[in-house]
Design a protein around this motif. Sequence first.
Motif, mmCIF file in Angstrom:
data_model
loop_
_atom_site.group_PDB
_atom_site.id
_atom_site.type_symbol
_atom_site.label_atom_id
_atom_site.label_comp_id
_atom_site.label_asym_id
_atom_site.label_seq_id
_atom_site.Cartn_x
_atom_site.Cartn_y
_atom_site.Cartn_z
ATOM 1 N N GLN A 186 71.492 -5.075 40.596
ATOM 2 C CA GLN A 186 70.454 -4.786 41.571
ATOM 3 C C GLN A 186 70.414 -5.894 42.614
ATOM 4 O OE1 GLN A 186 69.967 -1.605 41.541
ATOM 5 N NE2 GLN A 186 67.937 -2.087 42.280
ATOM 6 N N PRO A 228 60.653 3.621 53.847
ATOM 7 C CA PRO A 228 60.202 4.855 54.500
ATOM 8 C C PRO A 228 58.729 5.149 54.241
ATOM 9 C CG PRO A 228 62.331 5.205 53.473
ATOM 10 C CD PRO A 228 61.876 3.836 53.057
ATOM 11 N N ALA A 229 58.289 4.963 52.985
ATOM 12 C CA ALA A 229 56.890 5.225 52.647
ATOM 13 C C ALA A 229 55.972 4.218 53.342
ATOM 14 C CB ALA A 229 56.695 5.175 51.135
ATOM 15 N N LEU A 253 66.464 -2.528 34.897
ATOM 16 C CA LEU A 253 66.048 -2.224 36.271
ATOM 17 C C LEU A 253 66.392 -3.367 37.217
ATOM 18 C CD1 LEU A 253 64.281 0.047 37.666
ATOM 19 C CD2 LEU A 253 62.366 -1.462 37.357
ATOM 20 N N VAL A 254 66.115 -4.571 36.789
ATOM 21 C CA VAL A 254 66.276 -5.718 37.695
ATOM 22 C C VAL A 254 67.688 -6.272 37.659
ATOM 23 C CG1 VAL A 254 65.437 -8.012 38.279
ATOM 24 C CG2 VAL A 254 63.845 -6.282 37.452
ATOM 25 N N ILE A 255 68.250 -6.396 36.458
ATOM 26 C CA ILE A 255 69.581 -6.994 36.359
ATOM 27 C C ILE A 255 70.663 -5.962 36.633
ATOM 28 C CG2 ILE A 255 71.199 -8.199 34.853
ATOM 29 C CD1 ILE A 255 68.853 -9.208 33.268
ATOM 30 N N GLY A 256 70.410 -4.728 36.199
ATOM 31 C CA GLY A 256 71.423 -3.701 36.388
ATOM 32 C C GLY A 256 72.279 -3.494 35.149
ATOM 33 N N GLN A 309 67.264 7.030 47.233
ATOM 34 C CA GLN A 309 66.201 7.851 47.807
ATOM 35 C C GLN A 309 66.039 9.159 47.060
ATOM 36 O OE1 GLN A 309 64.266 7.045 50.869
ATOM 37 N NE2 GLN A 309 64.955 5.082 50.142
ATOM 38 N N PHE A 343 64.455 -1.889 50.225
ATOM 39 C CA PHE A 343 64.824 -0.859 51.212
ATOM 40 C C PHE A 343 64.214 0.495 50.877
ATOM 41 C CE2 PHE A 343 68.876 -3.423 51.925
ATOM 42 C CZ PHE A 343 68.451 -3.918 53.131
ATOM 43 N N ASP A 344 64.277 0.849 49.574
ATOM 44 C CA ASP A 344 63.878 2.214 49.219
ATOM 45 C C ASP A 344 62.388 2.461 49.426
ATOM 46 O OD1 ASP A 344 62.696 1.547 46.361
ATOM 47 O OD2 ASP A 344 64.626 0.523 46.535
ATOM 48 N N THR A 371 66.312 9.047 55.242
ATOM 49 C CA THR A 371 64.976 9.487 54.821
ATOM 50 C C THR A 371 63.981 9.338 55.965
ATOM 51 O OG1 THR A 371 65.492 8.731 52.594
ATOM 52 C CG2 THR A 371 63.188 9.194 53.072
ATOM 53 N N TYR A 423 57.234 11.057 48.910
ATOM 54 C CA TYR A 423 57.307 9.794 48.181
ATOM 55 C C TYR A 423 56.689 9.887 46.799
ATOM 56 C CZ TYR A 423 58.193 8.648 52.980
ATOM 57 O OH TYR A 423 58.704 8.648 54.248
ATOM 58 N N GLN A 430 66.299 5.002 42.810
ATOM 59 C CA GLN A 430 65.482 4.364 43.861
ATOM 60 C C GLN A 430 66.302 4.092 45.108
ATOM 61 O OE1 GLN A 430 63.794 0.786 42.318
ATOM 62 N NE2 GLN A 430 61.926 1.781 41.628
ATOM 63 N N THR A 431 67.418 3.383 44.927
ATOM 64 C CA THR A 431 68.213 3.018 46.098
ATOM 65 C C THR A 431 68.845 4.241 46.742
ATOM 66 O OG1 THR A 431 69.994 2.505 44.600
ATOM 67 C CG2 THR A 431 68.773 0.645 45.452
ATOM 68 N N PRO A 438 70.763 4.913 52.423
ATOM 69 C CA PRO A 438 70.241 6.227 52.791
ATOM 70 C C PRO A 438 68.762 6.217 53.197
ATOM 71 C CG PRO A 438 70.265 6.013 50.426
ATOM 72 C CD PRO A 438 70.783 4.720 50.967
ATOM 73 N N ALA A 439 68.116 5.031 53.171
ATOM 74 C CA ALA A 439 66.707 4.988 53.585
ATOM 75 C C ALA A 439 66.583 5.428 55.051
ATOM 76 C CB ALA A 439 66.143 3.582 53.401
#
Lengths: 323, 290
Positions: A76, A187-188, B229-232, B247, A183-184, A207, B66, B244-245, A203-204
């Motif tokens: 991430q 948009p909101a 979630l944070v580390i992947g 969209q 980033f995600d 959106t 959203y 999330q990333t 892709p934001a």
Amino acid sequence: MRRLLIRLAAGTVFVAATACGSSDSSGSGGEEKGSGGTTTVKVGVVPVMDVAPLYLGQKQGFYSKRGIKLETSLAQGGAAVVPGVVSGQFQFGFSNTTSLLVAQSKNVPVKAVANGASSTAKDGADFAGLTVKKGSPFTSAKQLEGKKAAVNTLNNICDTSIRESVRKDGGDPSKVEFVEMPFDQMPAALDRGQVDGACTPEPALATVKAAGGKSIASIFYDVDPNLTVAMYFTSQQYAQKNPDVVKRFQEATAESLKYADSHPDEVRQILTTYTKIPDTLLDTLTLPRWPAEPDRDSIERLTELGVQDGLFTEAPDLDKLLP
Amino acid sequence: MKDGQTDGQRDRQTDGQLDDTGPGPTSPPRAERPAAANAALGAAGIVGFLALCEAVSRFGIVSGDYFPPLTRVADALVTELGDRAFWTALGDTLTGWALGLAIAVTAGILAGVVIAVVPFLREATASTIEFLRPIPSVALIPLAVLLYGSELRSVLLLVVYASFWQMLIQVLYGVQDVDPVAEETARSYGLGTWARVRHVLWPTALPYVMTGVRLAAAVALILAVTAELVIGAPGLGQRIAVAQTSQAVPEMYALVVVTGVLGLLINVGARAVERRALAWHQSVRGEVVV
């Protein structure tokens, strides 16, 4: 009671010692050398559009034909990738250029090996932009003076680029207030008016556009039409010890980038394998350009802007960083 | 309903041991009616909550883009359940959770017993424990990444760190709770070391240990998902991050719902284990009788 205590204590110490021992001995994994001259390399990437060539090249066999077995590891954000590469958990990683410049200026031993993704060189049609919501009164970067702009990381490529857009538009970049958010969520946040503008890549970006918003400045284009936005990198130690692997990785990546650049439909297809970008957005995405080599001039420009914005305590040494 | 039955069974099992509490004719009707009412209330609560979620986006209180209406989330959830990668991710998360919890529970019990029974150690570690305990596990993410990259081991580091303290503190209290008279009695009857651990220390500490396990199980799940979630690291958390990333909002909420359900199941499971292990204990007996 005392005897009981001693035995329990001894047992615990033993367990703790073995536990530590086992984790230590296996902690330095991730080394290379597989069977039949194949080298397994782990690449730390972020699940974004920019790394599509890597997946495409893997699928097309550009890496395997050079004896490289690619293992992509989704992290991430660059915050997890850079330490992962430096500590040897990943042999290669993907990071934006400013992060690498900052790392280099702090003498973190990173070495760029290949281009990652570049601006499309088309003003108004880049893969990232300074966006505003539907019906926003703002039409150019300068109007963001005294307003709030969202960036994914403060003091990084987004705010440097937005400042340059404001500057080029005749505004005072120091009057823009930057706030940090992923980033995600932009948009909101735009929609709800929590921020007035946002640094949104695809892709934001798609959106925002789908919700009726628009990009009012191509921020990466404004820094340099050919801006190298991100690069693949390794650690100095790995590059020194394994020049051959690095060279093969560079060749394979160059071929992958070239292939991706000329096969946009296949890029969109491969995106569905490692991202969850909805079909409705997939076709509207503006893809970056993927030239094989990083553009040194553009990186020098980005460095100048970084120095101007106070991102570095010492200016980064591009000769040490770039391939 | 099932709950009611098991309660009844245990009631009968424990009957022989408690002559004075007489769980006789008063308990069944009193236990049954609240159970039915509880089930109805619980169902009503869920339906109400779901309706609220649907309404909030349907009526435009928050944008449906959203925070998608429930029906779209359910749709995405069905798609997820049909995806093999989802089950792999679920397995990864549960592996991290179970391994981390097992390590934390074992280490917590061992360390807790040793620290609690050696006065010298207790004095020596008290301040260190109080210093280390409040450090949020997520603050160790950079360390985890540095040591183990984005693998299972970095998830384990965070999970174990967070749930270990839950266990340790409970065990410390549990062991301190040993009745000195009982301990001396056992000693004067010539019980050996292990017999005393088995018959005096362990039964006293067990209720505390079980509370610790239940707390640690929940914390471990939270940390397993957070770490991914944070580390992947591979797992449900990583899938949430990718959604999330990308969209892909309904997919993201679908996965969030999955983690919620997982937490619910884990809590139910932990409570079941607790009741079974402590069937003899006053706290559990009390729950049945009153």
